[in-house]
Scaffold this motif. Structure first.
Motif, PDB file in Angstrom:
ATOM      1  N   THR A  74       0.807  -1.223   0.000  1.00 58.94           N
ATOM      2  CA  THR A  74       0.000   0.000   0.000  1.00 58.94           C
ATOM      3  C   THR A  74       0.841   1.275   0.000  1.00 58.94           C
ATOM      4  O   THR A  74       0.284   2.373  -0.083  1.00 58.94           O
ATOM      5  CB  THR A  74      -0.924   0.040   1.239  1.00 58.94           C
ATOM      6  OG1 THR A  74      -0.133   0.223   2.435  1.00 58.94           O
ATOM      7  CG2 THR A  74      -1.731  -1.245   1.374  1.00 58.94           C
ATOM      8  N   ILE A  75       2.158   1.165   0.107  1.00 55.90           N
ATOM      9  CA  ILE A  75       3.009   2.363   0.169  1.00 55.90           C
ATOM     10  C   ILE A  75       2.940   3.108  -1.155  1.00 55.90           C
ATOM     11  O   ILE A  75       3.119   2.526  -2.227  1.00 55.90           O
ATOM     12  CB  ILE A  75       4.465   1.984   0.483  1.00 55.90           C
ATOM     13  CG1 ILE A  75       4.544   1.196   1.787  1.00 55.90           C
ATOM     14  CG2 ILE A  75       5.333   3.236   0.589  1.00 55.90           C
ATOM     15  CD1 ILE A  75       5.916   0.619   2.060  1.00 55.90           C
ATOM     16  N   THR A  76       2.694   4.398  -1.098  1.00 59.09           N
ATOM     17  CA  THR A  76       2.569   5.214  -2.307  1.00 59.09           C
ATOM     18  C   THR A  76       3.930   5.753  -2.737  1.00 59.09           C
ATOM     19  O   THR A  76       4.890   5.755  -1.971  1.00 59.09           O
ATOM     20  CB  THR A  76       1.619   6.391  -2.077  1.00 59.09           C
ATOM     21  OG1 THR A  76       2.225   7.295  -1.132  1.00 59.09           O
ATOM     22  CG2 THR A  76       0.276   5.918  -1.529  1.00 59.09           C
ATOM     23  N   GLN A  77       3.984   6.258  -3.969  1.00 61.05           N
ATOM     24  CA  GLN A  77       5.227   6.819  -4.479  1.00 61.05           C
ATOM     25  C   GLN A  77       5.656   8.047  -3.687  1.00 61.05           C
ATOM     26  O   GLN A  77       6.845   8.271  -3.462  1.00 61.05           O
ATOM     27  CB  GLN A  77       5.083   7.165  -5.966  1.00 61.05           C
ATOM     28  CG  GLN A  77       5.084   5.961  -6.883  1.00 61.05           C
ATOM     29  CD  GLN A  77       6.330   5.095  -6.709  1.00 61.05           C
ATOM     30  OE1 GLN A  77       7.457   5.594  -6.709  1.00 61.05           O
ATOM     31  NE2 GLN A  77       6.142   3.792  -6.533  1.00 61.05           N
ATOM     32  N   SER A  78       4.693   8.852  -3.249  1.00 58.53           N
ATOM     33  CA  SER A  78       5.045  10.046  -2.481  1.00 58.53           C
ATOM     34  C   SER A  78       5.582   9.666  -1.104  1.00 58.53           C
ATOM     35  O   SER A  78       6.490  10.325  -0.578  1.00 58.53           O
ATOM     36  CB  SER A  78       3.833  10.979  -2.343  1.00 58.53           C
ATOM     37  OG  SER A  78       2.730  10.303  -1.769  1.00 58.53           O
ATOM     38  N   GLU A  79       5.047   8.587  -0.513  1.00 56.19           N
ATOM     39  CA  GLU A  79       5.581   8.125   0.772  1.00 56.19           C
ATOM     40  C   GLU A  79       7.001   7.594   0.604  1.00 56.19           C
ATOM     41  O   GLU A  79       7.890   7.879   1.414  1.00 56.19           O
ATOM     42  CB  GLU A  79       4.651   7.070   1.375  1.00 56.19           C
ATOM     43  CG  GLU A  79       3.335   7.660   1.867  1.00 56.19           C
ATOM     44  CD  GLU A  79       2.292   6.607   2.238  1.00 56.19           C
ATOM     45  OE1 GLU A  79       1.382   6.944   3.011  1.00 56.19           O
ATOM     46  OE2 GLU A  79       2.402   5.462   1.739  1.00 56.19           O
ATOM     47  N   TYR A  80       7.209   6.810  -0.463  1.00 53.84           N
ATOM     48  CA  TYR A  80       8.560   6.342  -0.754  1.00 53.84           C
ATOM     49  C   TYR A  80       9.505   7.525  -0.953  1.00 53.84           C
ATOM     50  O   TYR A  80      10.630   7.539  -0.447  1.00 53.84           O
ATOM     51  CB  TYR A  80       8.568   5.480  -2.017  1.00 53.84           C
ATOM     52  CG  TYR A  80       8.378   4.003  -1.763  1.00 53.84           C
ATOM     53  CD1 TYR A  80       9.228   3.309  -0.901  1.00 53.84           C
ATOM     54  CD2 TYR A  80       7.373   3.287  -2.408  1.00 53.84           C
ATOM     55  CE1 TYR A  80       9.062   1.945  -0.679  1.00 53.84           C
ATOM     56  CE2 TYR A  80       7.195   1.932  -2.195  1.00 53.84           C
ATOM     57  CZ  TYR A  80       8.047   1.259  -1.331  1.00 53.84           C
ATOM     58  OH  TYR A  80       7.887  -0.076  -1.103  1.00 53.84           O
ATOM     59  N   ALA A  81       9.050   8.540  -1.694  1.00 56.20           N
ATOM     60  CA  ALA A  81       9.920   9.665  -2.046  1.00 56.20           C
ATOM     61  C   ALA A  81      10.386  10.423  -0.810  1.00 56.20           C
ATOM     62  O   ALA A  81      11.550  10.858  -0.744  1.00 56.20           O
ATOM     63  CB  ALA A  81       9.182  10.617  -2.993  1.00 56.20           C
ATOM     64  N   ARG A  82       9.506  10.590   0.187  1.00 57.54           N
ATOM     65  CA  ARG A  82       9.894  11.330   1.400  1.00 57.54           C
ATOM     66  C   ARG A  82      11.035  10.627   2.131  1.00 57.54           C
ATOM     67  O   ARG A  82      11.980  11.274   2.581  1.00 57.54           O
ATOM     68  CB  ARG A  82       8.682  11.468   2.333  1.00 57.54           C
ATOM     69  CG  ARG A  82       7.575  12.350   1.783  1.00 57.54           C
ATOM     70  CD  ARG A  82       6.471  12.562   2.804  1.00 57.54           C
ATOM     71  NE  ARG A  82       5.327  13.183   2.165  1.00 57.54           N
ATOM     72  CZ  ARG A  82       4.206  12.546   1.837  1.00 57.54           C
ATOM     73  NH1 ARG A  82       4.068  11.262   2.145  1.00 57.54           N
ATOM     74  NH2 ARG A  82       3.227  13.177   1.224  1.00 57.54           N
ATOM     75  N   VAL A  83      10.935   9.316   2.255  1.00 55.63           N
ATOM     76  CA  VAL A  83      11.959   8.570   2.987  1.00 55.63           C
ATOM     77  C   VAL A  83      13.215   8.399   2.126  1.00 55.63           C
ATOM     78  O   VAL A  83      14.342   8.474   2.640  1.00 55.63           O
ATOM     79  CB  VAL A  83      11.405   7.212   3.454  1.00 55.63           C
ATOM     80  CG1 VAL A  83      12.468   6.420   4.217  1.00 55.63           C
ATOM     81  CG2 VAL A  83      10.185   7.427   4.346  1.00 55.63           C
TER      82      VAL A  83
END
Length: 369
Positions: A74-83
């Protein structure tokens, strides 16, 4: 960054600073290859980060791995991008200060100025310091520390005493110092290779790093301050970007009615502010019952309670039961080893202690993690 890994004189260092021509890729293929060699380790650690977060949220004695795998989908691209951005920033800082002991202060300053500042005085690297501090602490305490703790349990009291004699605080050294040194010595690519190997090989790598401060002390040198190496640069980021920080409008409150204090770093906000929420999308946080702040408190001068990230780590990440430096006679022991009350001006002491009491209360109520 490979240019700066060799020990140079100040003149050679200045001459080695890249020109616009140097910064061009030799070929698209080589450029893509170098990008991927960095991208893969960053995403490896980003996935480990999110895995620890999902395991932590479920907080069951036996977490079902099927559930965790479903969560990861369920992890989104924007969540990945922040980390991802946080790990890129930490890696950049590691590369800048590679073999820092072999360089002069002038050389280190020249390298950092080149990397972080444009010629017009603007900041090249503008990370979200709330996310950056959270990612650093999860990397230390959630990803690396479980392996370090296994190694620590194999040591005798005599061994532990010998290492405690040369580090800032044994419990903080194990949680943050060893991780910091592993990143500095191996980079995230080397650290990935270690974590993908067998437990025996992981323990061997930790053993070599764990005793490094003792080896330095035996040579008559001063061991590096490994605990605060990375937190100190995050504190410096905050001091520069404080007036323009945009993390204050995220849905990061566990209860309604929160008010963001603009003059205080994200890691010093009052509960029910939850710094761990900053990595997630607002839609996900809404489904988890999080709230936007009702406003921003921008009044007054610098707030009394605004610790550096280094001191915040010293107060919240220590293990008091296993700390060799804990003094049961010290009424302020709850503040953590390594924290000095003398850093708080007397005129601000009342506000500071009230904040500490509030945080202790929230922690007992399990509202503060």
């Amino acid at each position: 960054m490979r240019r700066f890994k060799a020990s140079r004189s100040e003149e050679e260092l200045i001459e080695a600073l890249p020109t616009a021509e140097d910064e061009k890729p030799k070929s698209p293929q080589d450029y893509l290859s170098e990008l991927l060699s960095v991208r893969r380790p960053v995403r490896f650690f980003t996935r480990l980060f999110f895995r620890t977060r999902f395991v932590n949220r479920r907080a069951k004695p036996h977490v079902d791995q099927v559930d965790i795998l479903a969560d990861m989908e369920t992890i989104t691209q924007s969540e990945y991008a922040r980390v991802d951005e946080a790990y890129y920033t930490l890696w950049l800082y590691k590369e800048l200060n590679y073999d820092v002991e072999l360089r002069s202060l002038e050389q280190v300053t020249a390298i950092n100025n080149w990397a972080f500042w444009d010629e017009d005085g603007s900041f090249r690297v503008v990370p979200d310091v709330g996310i950056l501090s959270h990612v650093l602490r999860v990397t230390s305490t959630g990803i690396i520390y479980p392996h370090v703790r296994k190694y620590g349990k194999t040591l005798s009291l005599e061994d532990l005493s010998s290492i405690a004699a040369v580090v800032e605080a044994l419990c903080l050294y194990e949680k943050h110092g060893v991780t910091s040194m592993l990143i500095t010595q191996l980079g995230f690519d080397g650290l990935q290779r270690v974590l993908e190997s067998s437990e025996e090989q992981i323990q061997e790598a930790i053993s070599k790093t764990y005793w490094y401060p003792v080896q330095v002390a035996q040579r008559g040198a001063v061991p590096p301050n490994s605990i605060t190496q990375f937190p100190s640069v995050i504190t410096d980021f905050w001091r520069y970007m404080e007036s323009s920080y945009k993390g204050d409008m995220r849905r990061a409150w566990k209860q309604p009615g929160g008010k963001y204090r603009a003059k205080v770093a994200p890691w010093n906000q009052c509960p029910p502010f939850d710094i761990t929420a900053l990595v997630w999308d607002d839609d996900r946080l809404e489904s988890w019952g999080y709230f936007y702040p009702i406003g921003v408190d921008s009044e007054g001068d610098q707030c009394a309670y605004d610790m550096t990230l280094e001191n915040q780590i010293c107060t919240e990440d220590y293990s008091i039961l296993g700390c060799t430096q804990w003094d049961p006679e010290d009424e302020f022991a709850c503040l953590g080893c390594g924290f000095d009350l003398a850093q708080v001006p007397m005129s601000e002491m009342t506000d500071f202690l009230n904040e500490v009491l509030a945080r202790s209360r929230y922690r007992r109520m399990e509202l503060l993690r």
